[in-house]
Enzyme design. Structure first.
Site, PDB file in Angstrom:
ATOM      1  N   ASP A   1      -8.087 -15.563   4.343  1.00 54.26           N
ATOM      2  CA  ASP A   1      -7.571 -14.487   4.547  1.00 54.26           C
ATOM      3  C   ASP A   1      -8.838 -13.440   5.024  1.00 54.26           C
ATOM      4  OD1 ASP A   1      -5.793 -12.095   4.081  1.00 54.26           O
ATOM      5  OD2 ASP A   1      -7.167 -11.468   2.757  1.00 54.26           O
TER       6      ASP A   1
ATOM      7  N   PHE B   1      -7.317  15.152   3.846  1.00 57.29           N
ATOM      8  CA  PHE B   1      -6.655  14.514   5.182  1.00 57.29           C
ATOM      9  C   PHE B   1      -5.192  14.581   4.767  1.00 57.29           C
ATOM     10  CE2 PHE B   1      -4.286  10.700   6.462  1.00 57.29           C
ATOM     11  CZ  PHE B   1      -4.640  10.588   7.885  1.00 57.29           C
ATOM     12  N   SER B   2      -4.448  14.816   5.885  1.00 50.92           N
ATOM     13  CA  SER B   2      -3.009  14.930   5.626  1.00 50.92           C
ATOM     14  C   SER B   2      -2.262  13.962   6.753  1.00 50.92           C
ATOM     15  CB  SER B   2      -2.485  16.053   5.550  1.00 50.92           C
ATOM     16  OG  SER B   2      -2.450  16.754   6.941  1.00 50.92           O
TER      17      SER B   2
ATOM     18  N   ARG C   1      -3.598  14.692  10.317  1.00 52.46           N
ATOM     19  CA  ARG C   1      -4.539  13.335  10.709  1.00 52.46           C
ATOM     20  C   ARG C   1      -5.851  13.562  10.950  1.00 52.46           C
ATOM     21  NH1 ARG C   1      -2.304   9.578  15.017  1.00 52.46           N
ATOM     22  NH2 ARG C   1      -1.896  11.483  15.865  1.00 52.46           N
TER      23      ARG C   1
ATOM     24  N   SER D   1      -9.565  15.517   8.549  1.00 49.95           N
ATOM     25  CA  SER D   1     -10.112  15.911   7.500  1.00 49.95           C
ATOM     26  C   SER D   1     -11.479  16.626   7.766  1.00 49.95           C
ATOM     27  CB  SER D   1     -10.294  14.816   6.192  1.00 49.95           C
ATOM     28  OG  SER D   1     -11.356  13.621   6.724  1.00 49.95           O
TER      29      SER D   1
ATOM     30  N   ASP E   1      -8.059 -12.809  -1.666  1.00 50.89           N
ATOM     31  CA  ASP E   1      -8.358 -12.192  -2.752  1.00 50.89           C
ATOM     32  C   ASP E   1      -7.305 -11.158  -3.313  1.00 50.89           C
ATOM     33  OD1 ASP E   1      -8.630 -10.540  -0.458  1.00 50.89           O
ATOM     34  OD2 ASP E   1      -9.938  -8.991  -1.434  1.00 50.89           O
TER      35      ASP E   1
ATOM     36  N   ASP F   1      -1.815 -12.890  -1.273  1.00 52.42           N
ATOM     37  CA  ASP F   1      -2.499 -14.410  -1.079  1.00 52.42           C
ATOM     38  C   ASP F   1      -2.062 -15.204  -2.074  1.00 52.42           C
ATOM     39  OD1 ASP F   1      -3.853 -13.381   1.286  1.00 52.42           O
ATOM     40  OD2 ASP F   1      -5.586 -12.737   0.274  1.00 52.42           O
TER      41      ASP F   1
END
Length: 693
Positions: A321, A388-389, A393, A395, A529, A533
């Site tokens: 992965d 951020f919102s 988009r 911050s 992890d 997976d």
């Protein structure tokens, strides 16, 4: 490198650990416990799974009865007593080999158990006020939230939900240097029994009492539930077959004795039978398997299945992965690119200021990048944080009449009233280059002026490419699995050095790929992890979960990498191959031994009745009794002599199967043929000199 594609409708045809300070060698305490366990294992019910040693036990019992009868009737019993004692020694030494291997794991388990001290956890009963109540660790439930401060032992497995701390994980990984654990990302998992060295963290408990990672680790290293692997079972069948063959061969000697007029004692024939059957590998088989799991523990990998250790030796396809396994899992800032007319240090400072209040891994990486470049900043007093919102988009930060922003390129340009074509060509080129490399560009502004662009990328873990090249030389094909689009996936796959990749993969795609590989007769290992997976880890022949990964992944895999290093699979494969090679080498030695002993002993036994056999009696053993006793003694001592090799293993070399077979035949085959002639003759000389036979 190619991209793997799957037809959705297709389906395959039906611790270095040193968790213990003695893990690398023997101590007096370990040897003493091994001898005690070996005596306990003399119970015949414990030997039923090992037909060779069980047969030895039966003959030893019969020889003991014969010796007692000889003593009771006043007959010469010296030879019979010696024979019985050495046969029992053979069984005992075989048990010692297994007990020493098990004892290494038990010693590690004792050390681990010592870390699981009774402790009071600081259970947070009111999240709003932070009120804590001292609670025994054994009473914590899944979902409980505890406060762990400097000096505290983490009471159970969990996930950090707040805070960052330095954690000493030496009890688990054997590493003396503390590691940083923090909320979010791939460093949020913590293990019960480890100790917080500095700062504090809040941990949500993820394991029930008695089912923690440490509990499972203790159970596994003790090997109490270890079952034989398929190859071990197959080898056991082979050994049972050889035992039957030699039983028939020895029984036929009764007819030869009658023909030559030589009276053969059934107990002597029984002893001869034991010297001829493959007692060497029979006595060491379990030790080899247990030692394989122990060697994995030394490289910080916990194998929850002996079958997985063996399967690792045959792996030829490795699926990994991407996020959290090949890469760190969080996008990190790697460079800041300026627009014309702006100094690099000014752009870096703007990026840092825009990120000072950003607690996301991306924001922290920008601050870290600036610090490495010598640009630092402190949150100004009275500063206004711009979070951020999804709408903006962006911050950033405002303070003292100044403002700094970072965010999606199109959103930033729109807020500045700029069309994309109106941005500087150098800026557009940088954005295009970053996007094509699989990274994420973030535009940076200072006081509503575009000053540069930040390159965020999913960073490949150090050393991955070189290790994958090592895997390729070992004959393993590596495939990266990711949910990224093909462009991003191709860029990261190229940087990581994998052979193939599967982009935009769902959990179902991963399962289909593994099943398709297995249907082609390939052994598949999977490293992952995340919770997504887990199905693939469970399906793979060898499922390696990262310790810092999700609980579901750790439970689904049959191995857990305590270092969370995907390239650790190299060591895993090497240990698996070493296990198979060691077992093969000892089997070769044992069978060659048996052949040599047959031709060394039989002429000495029958040369009196058949003088024509004198030409074959090359060893010139002093008497038939000495020949048998010497062979029995050699048979017992060779097991003890080979215990270190069984525990250490034959060194693995990345060479072809043909060369490996030739080397084994030369060293262990030829050695197995020569050793009995030399060893039995030397013992015969000693026995004759002492008048023991």
């Amino acid at each position: 490198m190619t991209q793997v594609t799957l037809d959705p409708s297709s389906s395959p045809s039906s611790p270095r650990v040193s968790s213990s300070p003695v893990a690398g060698g023997l101590t007096g305490a370990m040897l003493g416990r091994a001898l005690g366990d070996a005596v306990v294992k003399l119970n015949p019910t414990k030997l039923l799974n090992n037909p060779v040693i069980f047969a030895t036990w039966i003959v030893a019992l019969l020889a003991s009865v014969s010796a007692v009868a000889a003593v009771a009737t006043g007959q010469a019993a010296g030879f019979a007593v010696q024979l019985a004692l050495w046969l029992w020694a053979t069984v005992l030494f075989a048990n010692v080999a297994e007990s020493i291997a098990e004892g290494r794991g038990k010693a590690a388990a004792d050390s681990l158990r010592a870390t699981r001290v009774t402790t009071k956890a600081k259970l947070i009963v009111d999240p709003k006020t932070g009120t804590v109540v001292p609670t025994p660790a054994g009473e914590l439930e899944i979902g409980s939230i505890v406060l762990v401060e400097a000096g505290d032992v983490i009471p159970s497995d969990g996930e950090i939900i707040e805070g960052v701390a330095s954690v000493n994980e030496a009890a688990i990984t054997g590493e003396s240097a503390p590691v940083i654990r923090e909320s979010g990302g791939d460093r949020s998992a913590v293990t019960g029994g480890t100790t917080v060295v500095s700062d504090w963290i809040k941990v949500r408990i993820t394991s029930a009492p008695g089912a923690t990672f440490l509990d499972r680790m203790i159970a596994m290293v003790e090997g109490a539930d270890r079952r034989k692997t398929p190859n071990e079972l197959a080898l056991s069948v082979l050994l049972a077959g050889l035992t039957l063959v030699f039983l028939i061969a020895v029984a036929s000697l009764l007819g030869l004795g009658a023909y030559t007029g030589i009276k053969l004692d059934p107990i002597v024939l029984g002893a001869l039978f034991i010297t001829l059957i493959p007692t060497t590998i029979g006595g060491l088989l379990s030790a080899v398997g247990i030692a394989g799991m122990d060697r994995l523990l030394k490289v910080n990998v916990l194998a929850t299945s002996g079958r997985a250790v063996e399967a690792a030796g045959d792996v030829d396809t490795l699926l990994l992965d991407k996020t959290g396994t090949i890469t760190f899992g969080n996008r990190m800032a790697t460079e800041v690119i300026t627009v014309p007319g702006v100094r690099p240090d000014a752009v870096m400072r703007a990026a840092v200021m825009a990120s000072l209040a950003d607690e996301t891994p991306e924001g922290r990486s920008i601050v870290e990048l600036g610090r490495n470049a010598g640009v630092t900043g402190d949150l100004p007093e009275g500063a206004k944080t711009i979070p951020f919102s999804a709408v903006t988009r962006q911050s950033g930060l405002e303070a003292g009449g100044q403002s700094w922003r970072k965010g999606a390129v199109d959103a930033v340009l729109k807020s500045l009233g700029l069309a994309e074509a109106e941005a500087a060509p150098e800026f557009r080129a940088a954005v295009d280059r970053i996007a094509r490399s699989g990274g994420t560009p973030l535009a940076v502004t200072e006081n509503d002026v575009l000053v540069g662009v930040i390159h965020l990328k999913d960073v490949v873990k150090p050393g991955v490419k070189a290790r994958f090249a090592d895997l390729r030389r070992m004959g393993l094909r590596t495939v990266m699995i990711t949910g990224d689009n093909p462009v991003t996936a191709a860029a990261i796959a190229s940087e990581a050095g994998v052979d193939d990749f599967l982009a935009e993969a769902t959990p179902e795609d991963k399962m289909r790929l593994i099943k398709a590989e297995q249907a082609k007769g390939r052994m598949v290992a999977m490293c992952g992890d995340g919770a997504n997976d887990a199905p693939a880890l469970a399906q793979a022949d060898v499922g390696v979960a990262m310790q810092t990964g999700a609980q579901a992944a750790r439970e689904a895999g049959n191995m857990v990498d305590l270092d969370s290093d995907p390239t650790k699979v190299i060591e895993i494969v090497e240990v698996g191959k070493q296990l198979l090679i060691t077992r093969g080498a000892l089997t070769t030695f044992s069978i060659a031994n048996d052949v040599a002993k047959y031709f060394a002993i039989i002429p000495a036994m029958f040369v009196v009745g058949l003088p024509s056999l004198a030409a074959l009696n090359v060893m010139k053993l002093s008497s038939p009794e000495s020949a048998i006793l010497s062979a029995v003694i050699f048979n017992a001592l060779v097991i003890i002599a080979l215990i270190p090799l069984a525990l250490r293993g034959v060194k693995y070399r990345a060479v072809g199967a043909g060369k490996l077979l030739g080397r084994n035949l030369l060293i262990y085959g030829l050695g197995g043929l020569i050793a009995p002639f030399v060893g039995i003759k030397l013992i015969d000389i000693v026995i004759s000199a002492l008048g023991l036979a």
